[in-house]
Motif scaffolding. Structure first.
Motif, PDB file in Angstrom:
ATOM      1  N   ALA A  12      -8.047  27.462  39.578  1.00 24.20           N
ATOM      2  CA  ALA A  12      -8.027  27.130  41.045  1.00 24.20           C
ATOM      3  C   ALA A  12      -7.999  25.433  41.131  1.00 24.20           C
ATOM      4  O   ALA A  12      -8.859  24.898  40.258  1.00 24.20           O
ATOM      5  N   LEU A  13      -7.331  24.776  42.209  1.00 23.57           N
ATOM      6  CA  LEU A  13      -7.210  23.706  42.664  1.00 23.57           C
ATOM      7  C   LEU A  13      -8.070  23.270  43.827  1.00 23.57           C
ATOM      8  O   LEU A  13      -7.716  23.884  44.830  1.00 23.57           O
ATOM      9  N   VAL A  79       0.520  12.514  44.454  1.00 25.32           N
ATOM     10  CA  VAL A  79       0.121  14.192  44.675  1.00 25.32           C
ATOM     11  C   VAL A  79       0.872  14.884  43.928  1.00 25.32           C
ATOM     12  O   VAL A  79       0.063  15.937  43.159  1.00 25.32           O
ATOM     13  N   LYS A  80       2.297  14.797  43.873  1.00 26.41           N
ATOM     14  CA  LYS A  80       3.004  15.971  42.653  1.00 26.41           C
ATOM     15  C   LYS A  80       2.486  15.566  41.310  1.00 26.41           C
ATOM     16  O   LYS A  80       2.188  16.458  40.583  1.00 26.41           O
ATOM     17  N   ASP A  81       2.117  14.318  40.972  1.00 28.11           N
ATOM     18  CA  ASP A  81       1.688  13.975  39.587  1.00 28.11           C
ATOM     19  C   ASP A  81       0.305  14.792  39.296  1.00 28.11           C
ATOM     20  O   ASP A  81      -0.054  15.426  38.281  1.00 28.11           O
ATOM     21  N   ALA A  82      -0.695  14.506  40.337  1.00 29.13           N
ATOM     22  CA  ALA A  82      -2.075  15.354  40.221  1.00 29.13           C
ATOM     23  C   ALA A  82      -2.049  16.752  40.016  1.00 29.13           C
ATOM     24  O   ALA A  82      -2.539  17.334  39.345  1.00 29.13           O
ATOM     25  N   VAL A  83      -1.006  17.317  41.041  1.00 23.24           N
ATOM     26  CA  VAL A  83      -0.886  18.822  40.982  1.00 23.24           C
ATOM     27  C   VAL A  83      -0.104  19.285  39.469  1.00 23.24           C
ATOM     28  O   VAL A  83      -0.617  20.182  39.131  1.00 23.24           O
ATOM     29  N   GLY A  84       0.816  18.358  39.174  1.00 25.33           N
ATOM     30  CA  GLY A  84       1.313  18.824  37.959  1.00 25.33           C
ATOM     31  C   GLY A  84       0.537  18.587  36.583  1.00 25.33           C
ATOM     32  O   GLY A  84       0.635  19.701  35.695  1.00 25.33           O
ATOM     33  N   ARG A  85      -0.611  17.779  36.749  1.00 23.70           N
ATOM     34  CA  ARG A  85      -1.409  17.593  35.593  1.00 23.70           C
ATOM     35  C   ARG A  85      -2.434  18.825  35.638  1.00 23.70           C
ATOM     36  O   ARG A  85      -2.816  19.128  34.534  1.00 23.70           O
ATOM     37  N   ALA A  86      -2.817  18.977  36.926  1.00 21.66           N
ATOM     38  CA  ALA A  86      -3.830  20.220  36.899  1.00 21.66           C
ATOM     39  C   ALA A  86      -3.287  21.528  36.416  1.00 21.66           C
ATOM     40  O   ALA A  86      -3.733  22.266  35.725  1.00 21.66           O
ATOM     41  N   ALA A  87      -1.737  21.679  36.900  1.00 18.33           N
ATOM     42  CA  ALA A  87      -1.173  23.018  36.364  1.00 18.33           C
ATOM     43  C   ALA A  87      -1.021  22.819  34.645  1.00 18.33           C
ATOM     44  O   ALA A  87      -1.188  24.034  34.169  1.00 18.33           O
ATOM     45  N   GLN A  88      -0.898  22.045  34.441  1.00 14.32           N
ATOM     46  CA  GLN A  88      -0.444  21.598  32.836  1.00 14.32           C
ATOM     47  C   GLN A  88      -1.807  21.986  31.928  1.00 14.32           C
ATOM     48  O   GLN A  88      -1.797  22.521  30.744  1.00 14.32           O
ATOM     49  N   THR A  89      -2.875  21.538  32.418  1.00 16.53           N
ATOM     50  CA  THR A  89      -4.139  21.387  31.774  1.00 16.53           C
ATOM     51  C   THR A  89      -4.584  22.988  31.508  1.00 16.53           C
ATOM     52  O   THR A  89      -4.992  23.221  30.510  1.00 16.53           O
ATOM     53  N   SER A 134       3.257  20.934  47.149  1.00 18.90           N
ATOM     54  CA  SER A 134       3.439  20.982  45.838  1.00 18.90           C
ATOM     55  C   SER A 134       2.595  22.065  45.224  1.00 18.90           C
ATOM     56  O   SER A 134       3.413  22.440  44.018  1.00 18.90           O
ATOM     57  N   VAL A 135       1.626  22.590  45.480  1.00 19.93           N
ATOM     58  CA  VAL A 135       1.019  23.711  44.815  1.00 19.93           C
ATOM     59  C   VAL A 135       1.952  25.102  45.020  1.00 19.93           C
ATOM     60  O   VAL A 135       1.887  26.095  44.393  1.00 19.93           O
ATOM     61  N   MET A 136       2.626  25.019  46.348  1.00 22.91           N
ATOM     62  CA  MET A 136       3.251  26.322  46.567  1.00 22.91           C
ATOM     63  C   MET A 136       4.402  26.744  45.402  1.00 22.91           C
ATOM     64  O   MET A 136       4.769  27.840  45.306  1.00 22.91           O
ATOM     65  N   ALA A 137       5.084  25.616  44.892  1.00 25.79           N
ATOM     66  CA  ALA A 137       5.814  25.780  43.990  1.00 25.79           C
ATOM     67  C   ALA A 137       5.673  26.483  42.848  1.00 25.79           C
ATOM     68  O   ALA A 137       6.176  27.483  42.402  1.00 25.79           O
ATOM     69  N   TYR A 138       4.052  26.299  42.721  1.00 26.98           N
ATOM     70  CA  TYR A 138       3.584  27.087  41.468  1.00 26.98           C
ATOM     71  C   TYR A 138       3.336  28.619  41.654  1.00 26.98           C
ATOM     72  O   TYR A 138       3.519  29.392  40.993  1.00 26.98           O
ATOM     73  N   LEU A 139       2.787  28.566  42.946  1.00 26.38           N
ATOM     74  CA  LEU A 139       2.287  29.862  43.425  1.00 26.38           C
ATOM     75  C   LEU A 139       3.558  30.795  43.750  1.00 26.38           C
ATOM     76  O   LEU A 139       3.462  32.147  43.344  1.00 26.38           O
ATOM     77  N   LYS A 140       4.672  30.318  44.111  1.00 28.89           N
ATOM     78  CA  LYS A 140       5.716  31.146  44.518  1.00 28.89           C
ATOM     79  C   LYS A 140       6.484  31.663  43.217  1.00 28.89           C
ATOM     80  O   LYS A 140       6.829  32.735  43.050  1.00 28.89           O
TER      81      LYS A 140
END
Length: 257
Positions: A12-13, A79-89, A134-140
């Motif tokens: 969860a973000l 924003v894209k960098d923060a979301v990417g870091r969250a997903a990678q972690t 940005s998040v939607m790319a991961y959810l999709k």
């Protein structure tokens, strides 16, 4: 633990400052097994809290983990960098909870001066939209996901103090309804939830009061029916909405009083 509320292997973000409401949401989700990433412009408070969450995991490995990412989150690149870091972690993203609620009073003044509304719009409407995109790319890509926007819904006693906030933040309700139609094809639900009197809202609107009790007494003198929306009620509702049991709720506006 009920299977319907099992959030193991979910990430969860959560966007928003470390309020009582946000900390309660993180505690609820991690206890159900979800890993949580908090986006905050100031990590000093959130870091101590996430350390406590991770200490609990050392005791019970069924609990999820937590971390905070600090940043300005003003540009698409940030924003894209923060979301990417969250997903990678934690290996992906499954849930986005937008808790960038406006707590401070934002009355409309009629003295001829024009307020600078850019800051409100950038932080509380534009940023949620950028984060969502940005998040939607991961959810999709995962073909599943949950998105929830939290909004304050002013009681009658305070509504005139929140005119600008309502104009900015309420746009997310229609945004959620429209987005839900587009994302349903890949099993992503999008909903909005309004809350009335949270602890942080009350204190921000009555800084002269020395306690929540004193502030509530003043408000109840105007409207005796008013009551605080408890943080655990909010977090429990959120947990249900983002769980597998919330799959049928899409494009809706829910209200907690």
């Amino acid at each position: 633990m009920e299977n319907g509320l099992n959030l193991h292997q979910r990430v969860a973000l959560i966007a928003g400052p470390m309020t009582t409401t946000v900390s309660s949401i993180v505690m609820s989700l991690t206890r159900l097994g979800a890993d949580c990433v908090i986006l905050d412009t100031d990590k000093s408070v959130a870091s101590a809290f996430t350390n406590q969450i991770n200490d609990q995991r050392e005791i019970n490995d069924k609990y999820g983990r937590a971390m905070v990412i600090q940043g300005e989150f003003k540009t698409p690149e940030q924003v894209k960098d923060a979301v990417g870091r969250a997903a990678q972690t934690f290996g992906g993203l499954d849930i986005y909870i937008d808790a960038l609620m406006i707590q401070q009073p934002t009355p409309m003044k009629f003295d001829g001066s024009i307020e600078n509304f850019d800051g409100l719009i950038d932080k509380h409407l534009k940023l949620p939209m950028m984060l969502t995109q940005s998040v939607m790319a991961y959810l999709k890509s995962r073909k599943k996901g949950r998105v929830v926007y939290l909004l304050n819904e002013s009681p009658v006693a305070k509504i005139k103090e929140d005119i600008a906030a309502q104009a900015v933040r309420s746009g997310l309700v229609q945004f959620a309804q429209a987005l839900a139609k587009q994302t349903s094809e890949f099993n992503v639900t999008v909903n909005a939830m309004t809350v009335a009197l949270t602890e942080e809202y009350i204190l921000a609107h009555d800084p002269e009061s020395k306690s929540i009790k004193e502030a509530m007494e003043k408000m109840k003198a105007i409207d005796p029916s008013l009551k605080i929306t408890e943080a655990d009620k909010i977090s429990q509702t959120i947990a249900f909405m983002v769980s597998p049991m919330g799959a049928t709720m899409n494009g809706q506006k829910f209200a907690l009083s």
